[in-house]
Design an enzyme around this catalytic site. Sequence first.
Site, mmCIF file in Angstrom:
data_model
loop_
_atom_site.group_PDB
_atom_site.id
_atom_site.type_symbol
_atom_site.label_atom_id
_atom_site.label_comp_id
_atom_site.label_asym_id
_atom_site.label_seq_id
_atom_site.Cartn_x
_atom_site.Cartn_y
_atom_site.Cartn_z
ATOM 1 N N GLU A 1 36.917 -14.492 26.872
ATOM 2 C CA GLU A 1 36.118 -14.952 28.024
ATOM 3 C C GLU A 1 34.631 -14.984 27.684
ATOM 4 O OE1 GLU A 1 34.821 -12.426 31.045
ATOM 5 O OE2 GLU A 1 35.979 -10.687 30.384
ATOM 6 N N ALA B 1 39.137 -12.124 42.079
ATOM 7 C CA ALA B 1 40.112 -13.212 41.940
ATOM 8 C C ALA B 1 40.939 -13.052 40.664
ATOM 9 C CB ALA B 1 39.403 -14.561 41.941
ATOM 10 N N LYS C 1 37.946 -1.998 35.460
ATOM 11 C CA LYS C 1 36.674 -1.288 35.349
ATOM 12 C C LYS C 1 36.663 -0.070 36.275
ATOM 13 C CE LYS C 1 34.555 -5.271 35.514
ATOM 14 N NZ LYS C 1 35.253 -6.338 34.813
HETATM 15 N N1 PSU Z 1 35.083 -6.822 31.465
HETATM 16 C C1 PSU Z 1 33.964 -6.367 30.857
HETATM 17 N N2 PSU Z 1 32.764 -6.921 31.238
HETATM 18 C C2 PSU Z 1 32.703 -7.950 32.162
HETATM 19 C C3 PSU Z 1 33.895 -8.404 32.798
HETATM 20 C C4 PSU Z 1 35.059 -7.801 32.407
HETATM 21 O O1 PSU Z 1 34.016 -5.473 30.001
HETATM 22 O O2 PSU Z 1 31.614 -8.455 32.424
HETATM 23 C C5 PSU Z 1 33.845 -9.535 33.802
HETATM 24 C C6 PSU Z 1 35.135 -10.350 33.688
HETATM 25 O O3 PSU Z 1 34.767 -11.685 33.481
HETATM 26 C C7 PSU Z 1 35.820 -10.181 35.023
HETATM 27 C C8 PSU Z 1 34.637 -10.064 35.925
HETATM 28 O O4 PSU Z 1 36.656 -11.255 35.335
HETATM 29 O O5 PSU Z 1 33.792 -9.163 35.187
HETATM 30 C C9 PSU Z 1 35.044 -9.548 37.289
HETATM 31 O O6 PSU Z 1 34.091 -9.922 38.231
HETATM 32 P P1 PSU Z 1 34.419 -9.841 39.792
HETATM 33 O O7 PSU Z 1 34.576 -8.377 40.070
HETATM 34 O O8 PSU Z 1 33.214 -10.442 40.488
HETATM 35 O O9 PSU Z 1 35.673 -10.632 40.012
#
Ligand code: PSU
Length: 308
Positions: A26, A142, A160
């Site tokens: 990603e 999402a 996370k």
């Molecule tokens: N994992 C990491 N760092 C990140 C992310 C994941 O170590 O920055 C990102 C991924 O792209 C994940 C996003 O899909 O954070 C989630 O964001 P949200 O909680 O707004 O869906």
Amino acid sequence: MTTFHLRPGTEVAEALRDGSPVVALESTIVSHGLPRPDNLRVAREIEQTVRAAGAVPATIGMVGGELVVGLDDAQLTRLATVDGVAKLSVRDLAVAAATGADGATTVAATSAVAAAAGIGVFATGGLGGVHREAAQTFDESADLVTLARTPIAVVCAGVKSILDVGATLERLETLGVGVVGYRTRRFPGFYLTDSGFDLDWSVDSPEQVAAVLAAREQHGVHGGGLIVANPLPVDEQLDPALHDRTLTEGLARLGRDGVTGKAVTPFLLAHFHSATEGASLAVNVRIILRNADLAARIAVAAAGHPAA
Ligand code: PSU
Ligand code: MN
């Protein structure tokens, strides 16, 4: 329908055509999850790690409205260094394409595009999930609902630790997303080795994950994604006391600064990186590189283990 750009003749296109191992990566982690200037160096290291384990890296992102599977180095550099790169979830892809935007794809968007391109394995750091105040805010990534309908194996260190891990595991169960621990029966906690939650299943080798993917093909009951939860070794995790202190402080700042929506995750990650003076960054990088290595070994095993 948004189409992705898989330039004929590129390394990724040829690998997919030949059935060679490919790992999706990603770009949100590069543009929004890691601080500059480390982000570009780390993005390249992730790709090198995948290559070293025998697979072709396909970092996914949008450059000037073009959805690219397998960013080249100039494109990767652009997404890592220019200002105003949008954070793209699945719902944003078409609008960003039509308006010619630069954008980084989240786990959700990357999974959807990778699966559409025929890539079966994806490596990231930690998944998005249910936020701690979700009962009031309804903030649930999402990533979860997308994995419910996207047949891809995602190698990650759990979700996370800034999230409500228990609620996220419940939602994954409801949504039909498979979760297996890699050599563990405990769900990892991203920066921490152990989130405190048990898992029903554990796998021991890349070959075993490949066998799971092949069994799914044979049954013809694909459902959604498979999360391969790969914990950090205990001696490589973030100091748990420092973690808890930093998280409490970060959550308080979130409320004070009125941060909401898709800004929440980048805000908390940035808070960790500055408040721990780089300790969380080093841990985050180790997480991603270990996941990239495991994902590549799974892709290699899967390439030699085609479904009947
Ligand atoms: N994992 C990491 N760092 C990140 C992310 C994941 O170590 O920055 C990102 C991924 O792209 C994940 C996003 O899909 O954070 C989630 O964001 P949200 O909680 O707004 O869906
Ligand atoms: Mn959110």
